[in-house]
Motif scaffolding. Structure first.
Motif, PDB file in Angstrom:
ATOM      1  N   TYR A  37       0.804  -1.224   0.000  1.00 14.44           N
ATOM      2  CA  TYR A  37       0.000   0.000   0.000  1.00 14.44           C
ATOM      3  C   TYR A  37       0.839   1.278   0.000  1.00 14.44           C
ATOM      4  CZ  TYR A  37      -3.489  -3.458   1.145  1.00 14.44           C
ATOM      5  OH  TYR A  37      -4.295  -4.561   1.110  1.00 14.44           O
ATOM      6  N   GLN A  38       2.171   1.148  -0.004  1.00 16.92           N
ATOM      7  CA  GLN A  38       3.067   2.299   0.022  1.00 16.92           C
ATOM      8  C   GLN A  38       2.712   3.293  -1.086  1.00 16.92           C
ATOM      9  OE1 GLN A  38       5.394   2.846   2.355  1.00 16.92           O
ATOM     10  NE2 GLN A  38       6.076   4.739   1.465  1.00 16.92           N
ATOM     11  N   ASP A  39       2.522   4.551  -0.713  1.00 18.82           N
ATOM     12  CA  ASP A  39       2.183   5.637  -1.638  1.00 18.82           C
ATOM     13  C   ASP A  39       0.836   5.459  -2.330  1.00 18.82           C
ATOM     14  OD1 ASP A  39       4.458   7.192  -1.141  1.00 18.82           O
ATOM     15  OD2 ASP A  39       5.636   6.035  -2.569  1.00 18.82           O
ATOM     16  N   LYS A  40      -0.018   4.591  -1.811  1.00 19.91           N
ATOM     17  CA  LYS A  40      -1.361   4.415  -2.353  1.00 19.91           C
ATOM     18  C   LYS A  40      -2.367   5.057  -1.396  1.00 19.91           C
ATOM     19  CE  LYS A  40      -0.630   0.613  -5.350  1.00 19.91           C
ATOM     20  NZ  LYS A  40       0.282  -0.438  -5.102  1.00 19.91           N
ATOM     21  N   THR A  41      -3.494   5.453  -1.927  1.00 19.65           N
ATOM     22  CA  THR A  41      -4.545   6.058  -1.119  1.00 19.65           C
ATOM     23  C   THR A  41      -5.476   4.977  -0.600  1.00 19.65           C
ATOM     24  OG1 THR A  41      -4.409   8.093  -2.391  1.00 19.65           O
ATOM     25  CG2 THR A  41      -6.419   7.742  -1.134  1.00 19.65           C
ATOM     26  N   VAL A  42      -5.711   4.993   0.707  1.00 17.19           N
ATOM     27  CA  VAL A  42      -6.595   4.029   1.355  1.00 17.19           C
ATOM     28  C   VAL A  42      -7.568   4.781   2.264  1.00 17.19           C
ATOM     29  CG1 VAL A  42      -4.853   2.206   1.302  1.00 17.19           C
ATOM     30  CG2 VAL A  42      -5.073   3.623   3.329  1.00 17.19           C
ATOM     31  N   ALA A  43      -8.612   4.088   2.682  1.00 20.34           N
ATOM     32  CA  ALA A  43      -9.586   4.653   3.614  1.00 20.34           C
ATOM     33  C   ALA A  43      -9.679   3.748   4.836  1.00 20.34           C
ATOM     34  CB  ALA A  43     -10.946   4.778   2.947  1.00 20.34           C
ATOM     35  N   LEU A  44      -9.674   4.353   6.008  1.00 21.01           N
ATOM     36  CA  LEU A  44      -9.782   3.629   7.273  1.00 21.01           C
ATOM     37  C   LEU A  44     -10.895   4.232   8.113  1.00 21.01           C
ATOM     38  CD1 LEU A  44      -5.994   3.472   8.255  1.00 21.01           C
ATOM     39  CD2 LEU A  44      -7.372   1.582   7.379  1.00 21.01           C
ATOM     40  N   ASP A  45     -11.701   3.377   8.742  1.00 23.98           N
ATOM     41  CA  ASP A  45     -12.716   3.804   9.696  1.00 23.98           C
ATOM     42  C   ASP A  45     -12.214   3.437  11.085  1.00 23.98           C
ATOM     43  OD1 ASP A  45     -14.520   4.631   7.725  1.00 23.98           O
ATOM     44  OD2 ASP A  45     -15.372   2.626   7.546  1.00 23.98           O
ATOM     45  N   GLY A  46     -12.387   4.332  12.044  1.00 24.27           N
ATOM     46  CA  GLY A  46     -11.954   4.004  13.397  1.00 24.27           C
ATOM     47  C   GLY A  46     -12.310   5.079  14.396  1.00 24.27           C
ATOM     48  N   VAL A  47     -11.795   4.887  15.602  1.00 25.22           N
ATOM     49  CA  VAL A  47     -12.015   5.809  16.713  1.00 25.22           C
ATOM     50  C   VAL A  47     -10.687   6.472  17.049  1.00 25.22           C
ATOM     51  CG1 VAL A  47     -12.703   5.984  19.141  1.00 25.22           C
ATOM     52  CG2 VAL A  47     -13.885   4.389  17.626  1.00 25.22           C
ATOM     53  N   VAL A  48     -10.715   7.782  17.252  1.00 23.81           N
ATOM     54  CA  VAL A  48      -9.503   8.520  17.604  1.00 23.81           C
ATOM     55  C   VAL A  48      -9.119   8.173  19.034  1.00 23.81           C
ATOM     56  CG1 VAL A  48      -8.491  10.816  17.892  1.00 23.81           C
ATOM     57  CG2 VAL A  48     -10.096  10.384  16.012  1.00 23.81           C
ATOM     58  N   PHE A  59       2.035  20.598  11.125  1.00 20.85           N
ATOM     59  CA  PHE A  59       1.424  19.272  11.140  1.00 20.85           C
ATOM     60  C   PHE A  59       0.719  19.024  12.461  1.00 20.85           C
ATOM     61  CE2 PHE A  59       5.329  18.868   8.584  1.00 20.85           C
ATOM     62  CZ  PHE A  59       4.757  18.555   7.363  1.00 20.85           C
ATOM     63  N   ARG A  60      -0.353  18.249  12.397  1.00 17.27           N
ATOM     64  CA  ARG A  60      -1.044  17.754  13.583  1.00 17.27           C
ATOM     65  C   ARG A  60      -1.101  16.241  13.426  1.00 17.27           C
ATOM     66  NH1 ARG A  60       0.022  22.193  14.684  1.00 17.27           N
ATOM     67  NH2 ARG A  60      -1.353  23.924  15.076  1.00 17.27           N
ATOM     68  N   PHE A  61      -1.144  15.547  14.532  1.00 16.71           N
ATOM     69  CA  PHE A  61      -1.129  14.086  14.514  1.00 16.71           C
ATOM     70  C   PHE A  61      -2.297  13.547  15.322  1.00 16.71           C
ATOM     71  CE2 PHE A  61       3.157  15.750  14.408  1.00 16.71           C
ATOM     72  CZ  PHE A  61       3.724  15.091  13.332  1.00 16.71           C
ATOM     73  N   TYR A  62      -2.810  12.414  14.902  1.00 17.49           N
ATOM     74  CA  TYR A  62      -3.773  11.685  15.720  1.00 17.49           C
ATOM     75  C   TYR A  62      -3.683  10.208  15.376  1.00 17.49           C
ATOM     76  CZ  TYR A  62      -6.897  12.348  11.634  1.00 17.49           C
ATOM     77  OH  TYR A  62      -7.455  12.397  10.380  1.00 17.49           O
ATOM     78  N   LYS A  63      -4.122   9.380  16.316  1.00 19.40           N
ATOM     79  CA  LYS A  63      -4.109   7.931  16.105  1.00 19.40           C
ATOM     80  C   LYS A  63      -5.546   7.457  16.050  1.00 19.40           C
ATOM     81  CE  LYS A  63       0.323   6.703  17.981  1.00 19.40           C
ATOM     82  NZ  LYS A  63       1.061   5.571  18.484  1.00 19.40           N
ATOM     83  N   ILE A  64      -5.781   6.504  15.137  1.00 22.10           N
ATOM     84  CA  ILE A  64      -7.100   5.883  15.090  1.00 22.10           C
ATOM     85  C   ILE A  64      -6.953   4.378  15.274  1.00 22.10           C
ATOM     86  CG2 ILE A  64      -8.112   7.690  13.643  1.00 22.10           C
ATOM     87  CD1 ILE A  64      -8.024   5.673  11.314  1.00 22.10           C
ATOM     88  N   ASP A  65      -7.975   3.804  15.895  1.00 17.44           N
ATOM     89  CA  ASP A  65      -8.030   2.366  16.152  1.00 17.44           C
ATOM     90  C   ASP A  65      -9.324   1.844  15.550  1.00 17.44           C
ATOM     91  OD1 ASP A  65      -8.360  -0.201  17.238  1.00 17.44           O
ATOM     92  OD2 ASP A  65      -7.299   0.348  19.062  1.00 17.44           O
ATOM     93  N   ASP A  66      -9.214   0.820  14.703  1.00 16.13           N
ATOM     94  CA  ASP A  66     -10.406   0.250  14.071  1.00 16.13           C
ATOM     95  C   ASP A  66     -10.796  -1.093  14.677  1.00 16.13           C
ATOM     96  OD1 ASP A  66      -8.514  -1.500  13.068  1.00 16.13           O
ATOM     97  OD2 ASP A  66      -9.107  -1.262  10.972  1.00 16.13           O
TER      98      ASP A  66
END
Length: 118
Positions: A37-48, A59-66
């Motif tokens: 998936y390197q340099d490819k666009t993906v979609a993830l659903d999750g909770v911050v 830059f701002r950062f956040y983590k998501i867990d699916d």
């Protein structure tokens, strides 16, 4: 010949649109084979699970867990969802480095963020 080409144009257009769409996946899939998936666009659903930024850094950062794992998202928009928010993030997969086939610093560079209802 010309009529065959005209009949194929709608099909080719549909194939082009579908290939441009982001692949929806799980964090576990992404971590299992990050090179795919390197340099490819993906979609993830999750909770911050956390979000943070550094003053004077764009830059701002956040983590998501699916539920299958957790991944860091890098945002340049300045809007970072709060902890506990349900989100769908679309972005480009990247890493800081790769050693012995292992990805280090795997992250998603945010292109689009959708906040979901709880």
């Amino acid at each position: 010949m010309h009529s065959k080409l005209l009949r194929l144009l709608p099909i080719l257009g549909l194939v082009g649109m579908l290939s441009a769409c982001a692949a929806r996946m799980s964090v576990a899939e992404l971590k299992y084979n990050p090179a795919r998936y390197q340099d490819k666009t993906v979609a993830l659903d999750g909770v911050v699970t956390s979000s943070w930024g550094v003053p004077l850094v764009p830059f701002r950062f956040y983590k998501i867990d699916d539920g299958t794992g957790e991944v860091t998202v890098i945002s340049q928009t300045g809007r970072v969802p709060s902890k506990g928010s349900r989100v769908r993030v679309t972005g480009k997969v990247g890493d800081v480095a790769s050693f012995g086939g292992q990805s280090v610093g795997l992250h998603l560079r945010e292109k689009d963020l959708d906040l979901k209802n709880r």
